[in-house]
Design an enzyme around this catalytic site. Structure first.
Site, short mmCIF file in Angstrom:
data_model
loop_
_atom_site.label_atom_id
_atom_site.label_comp_id
_atom_site.label_asym_id
_atom_site.label_seq_id
_atom_site.Cartn_x
_atom_site.Cartn_y
_atom_site.Cartn_z
N CYS A 82 -27.95 -5.27 8.88
CA CYS A 82 -27.74 -5.28 7.43
C CYS A 82 -27.23 -3.92 6.96
O CYS A 82 -26.10 -3.57 7.24
CB CYS A 82 -29.01 -5.74 6.71
SG CYS A 82 -28.65 -6.35 5.07
N HIS A 170 -30.92 -10.30 9.66
CA HIS A 170 -32.11 -9.53 10.05
C HIS A 170 -32.82 -10.18 11.25
O HIS A 170 -33.74 -10.98 11.05
CB HIS A 170 -33.09 -9.48 8.87
CG HIS A 170 -32.63 -8.62 7.74
ND1 HIS A 170 -33.05 -7.32 7.57
CD2 HIS A 170 -31.79 -8.87 6.72
CE1 HIS A 170 -32.48 -6.81 6.50
NE2 HIS A 170 -31.71 -7.73 5.96
N GLU A 172 -35.01 -8.97 13.07
CA GLU A 172 -36.41 -8.51 13.14
C GLU A 172 -37.33 -9.40 12.30
O GLU A 172 -38.55 -9.31 12.41
CB GLU A 172 -36.52 -7.04 12.70
CG GLU A 172 -36.45 -6.77 11.19
CD GLU A 172 -35.04 -6.89 10.59
OE1 GLU A 172 -34.10 -7.27 11.30
OE2 GLU A 172 -34.93 -6.62 9.38
N1 GLN Z 1 -26.76 -4.17 0.41
C1 GLN Z 1 -27.52 -3.21 1.11
C2 GLN Z 1 -26.66 -2.01 1.38
O1 GLN Z 1 -25.83 -1.68 1.55
C3 GLN Z 1 -28.05 -3.74 2.39
C4 GLN Z 1 -29.10 -4.76 2.11
C5 GLN Z 1 -30.12 -4.88 3.19
O2 GLN Z 1 -30.17 -4.07 4.11
N2 GLN Z 1 -30.98 -5.86 3.09
O3 GLN Z 1 -26.78 -1.07 1.44
#
Ligand code: GLN
Length: 188
Positions: A82, A170, A172
């Protein structure tokens, strides 16, 4: 002994630690897994996991601590999930510090805001994987040096370049440890 660090700043650090411990046990690889926060701790690691969170904050921290230099010098393997995927990219739609280790342009919050978070199966390595997407990014453009591993609706959600692996979802947060196992066995 494979040493793996979980960057201990924000996001699902404990969950990544547990998923990595479970994955290590399944692979049978001898691993030392710990939370890390300084460049010298990262320097001890063969692999580093950068969790979700706020990529601007994580990127700034990595830069200020000199962790970026350590990763580049040691060619540390990195799994970025992410926000961690954003940081592995070369470019985003914002001005923010990035590692640039995967030749891709990332669209932050590419699937919409927090309310638009969702769960969906992702086909990766020829099988379905339970993808949990939370304000997830996706890769808009992937350069020829990088390998697209998974897409949903034409949006790239998993990419690998050499020893760096990025997922928009994710891993995890599921019981399914295949992504962490792949990181240990194939990437590191
Ligand atoms: N949108 C977030 C970001 O850039 C990432 C979201 C997340 O890690 N759940 O930075």
């Amino acid at each position: 002994m494979i040493r793996i660090g979980i960057l201990n700043l924000q996001g699902d650090i404990q969950e990544h630690l547990e998923a990595t411990l479970n994955a290590a046990q399944k692979t049978g690889a001898k691993c030392h897994i710990s939370k890390v926060k300084t460049a010298s701790e990262v320097a001890e690691c063969h692999g580093l996991i950068i969790s979700g969170g706020e990529s601007t904050v994580i990127g700034k921290f990595i830069q200020e601590e000199g962790i970026d230099q350590t990763i580049l010098e040691n060619r540390t393997a990195v799994l970025g999930t992410c926000a961690g995927m954003v940081i592995l990219g070369k470019k985003t739609d914002y001005q923010q510090p990035l590692l640039g280790l995967i030749d891709m342009q990332v669209k932050r919050n590419g699937f919409g805001n927090q309310r638009l978070s969702f769960e969906r199966d992702v086909e990766i390595f020829g099988k379905n994987y339970p993808g949990i997407f939370i304000r997830a990014p996706y890769a808009l453009k992937v350069g020829s040096a990088a390998n697209t591993l998974a897409k949903i609706d034409d949006k790239v959600v998993a990419v690998q370049q050499e020893n760096c692996l990025a997922t928009a979802f994710h891993p995890e947060l599921t019981e399914d440890t295949r992504i962490h196992e792949y990181f240990i066995k194939e990437v590191i």
